[in-house]
Design a protein around this motif. Structure first.
Motif, short mmCIF file in Angstrom:
data_model
loop_
_atom_site.label_atom_id
_atom_site.label_comp_id
_atom_site.label_asym_id
_atom_site.label_seq_id
_atom_site.Cartn_x
_atom_site.Cartn_y
_atom_site.Cartn_z
N LYS A 69 0.83 -1.20 0.00
CA LYS A 69 0.00 0.00 0.00
C LYS A 69 0.86 1.25 0.00
O LYS A 69 1.91 1.29 0.64
CB LYS A 69 -0.90 0.00 1.24
N CYS A 70 0.38 2.24 -0.71
CA CYS A 70 1.07 3.52 -0.79
C CYS A 70 1.16 4.15 0.60
O CYS A 70 0.15 4.24 1.30
CB CYS A 70 0.31 4.43 -1.74
N PRO A 71 2.36 4.57 1.01
CA PRO A 71 2.50 5.17 2.36
C PRO A 71 1.84 6.53 2.46
O PRO A 71 1.69 7.06 3.56
CB PRO A 71 4.02 5.28 2.54
N ILE A 72 1.42 7.11 1.35
CA ILE A 72 0.76 8.41 1.40
C ILE A 72 -0.76 8.27 1.39
O ILE A 72 -1.44 8.75 2.29
CB ILE A 72 1.25 9.32 0.24
N CYS A 73 -1.30 7.59 0.38
CA CYS A 73 -2.77 7.51 0.29
C CYS A 73 -3.32 6.20 0.83
O CYS A 73 -4.53 6.03 0.94
CB CYS A 73 -3.23 7.73 -1.15
N ASN A 74 -2.41 5.25 1.13
CA ASN A 74 -2.82 3.99 1.72
C ASN A 74 -3.62 3.07 0.79
O ASN A 74 -4.22 2.11 1.23
CB ASN A 74 -3.60 4.24 3.02
N ALA A 92 4.16 1.29 -7.75
CA ALA A 92 3.83 2.68 -8.05
C ALA A 92 2.42 3.00 -7.58
O ALA A 92 1.50 2.21 -7.79
CB ALA A 92 3.93 2.91 -9.56
N CYS A 93 2.27 4.15 -6.95
CA CYS A 93 0.94 4.57 -6.51
C CYS A 93 0.10 4.93 -7.73
O CYS A 93 0.55 5.65 -8.61
CB CYS A 93 1.07 5.78 -5.60
N PHE A 94 -1.11 4.42 -7.77
CA PHE A 94 -2.01 4.69 -8.90
C PHE A 94 -2.35 6.18 -9.00
O PHE A 94 -2.75 6.67 -10.04
CB PHE A 94 -3.31 3.90 -8.75
N GLY A 96 -0.21 8.52 -8.38
CA GLY A 96 0.99 9.28 -8.70
C GLY A 96 1.69 9.87 -7.49
O GLY A 96 2.46 10.82 -7.62
N ASP A 97 1.45 9.33 -6.29
CA ASP A 97 2.13 9.86 -5.10
C ASP A 97 3.62 9.57 -5.14
O ASP A 97 4.42 10.35 -4.63
CB ASP A 97 1.56 9.23 -3.82
N GLY A 98 3.99 8.43 -5.71
CA GLY A 98 5.41 8.10 -5.75
C GLY A 98 5.67 6.64 -6.06
O GLY A 98 4.77 5.91 -6.48
ZN ZN Z 1 -0.75 7.00 -3.10
#
Ligand code: ZN
Ligand code: ZN
Length: 139
Positions: A69-74, A92-94, A96-98
């Motif tokens: 899971k993306c550490p920004i948006c989860n 890759a975050c879907f 575009g967070d990183g």
């Molecule tokens: Zn994200």
């Protein structure tokens, strides 16, 4: 920021103007959007042919590696591969967070581009040296 693999706090690392989040347990690295480009700029590898702007349109990688899971948006991230021989599997975050690289993968990728582009050794070695020193990744 929390490591998507270990679920523990990562440390902030600053290199020139680039801020990375690094996990001391699994050696994974999180790049916020654009930070990988900045790092490649630092290494004089600006004209790489990686599809960094197009990652979300690449095919999903077939792998047994666990979803992260993306550490920004989860939200669950996409697994895809970039580079060649060997391909580097990234998350890759879907949104575009990183991007998430497992331990040592950033080094592989940069070495790969550097070899191909025969970039100026000094700037390239500097970035590789930084990566191996800070991330303790094998060369
Ligand atoms: Zn994200
Ligand atoms: Zn970790």
């Amino acid at each position: 920021m929390i490591c998507p693999v270990c679920k523990k706090d990562m440390v902030d690392i600053e290199y020139h103007q680039i801020e990375l989040d690094y996990c001391t347990r699994c050696n994974g690295v999180w790049f916020d959007a654009e930070e990988l480009e900045l790092l490649l700029d630092q290494a004089d590898l600006k004209d790489h042919d990686l599809p960094l702007d197009d990652l979300l349109n690449l095919p999903e990688a077939k792998t047994s590696e666990k979803g992260r899971k993306c550490p920004i948006c989860n939200l669950k991230m996409k697994k895809t591969t970039i580079g060649k021989e060997p391909e580097v599997l990234i998350d890759a975050c879907f949104q575009g967070d990183g991007l998430w690289f497992d331990g040592g993968e950033v080094n592989h990728l940069i070495k790969q581009i550097a070899t191909k582009k025969k970039a100026e050794a000094s700037s390239q070695q500097q970035v590789l040296g930084f990566l191996s020193e800070v991330f303790k990744a094998e060369q």
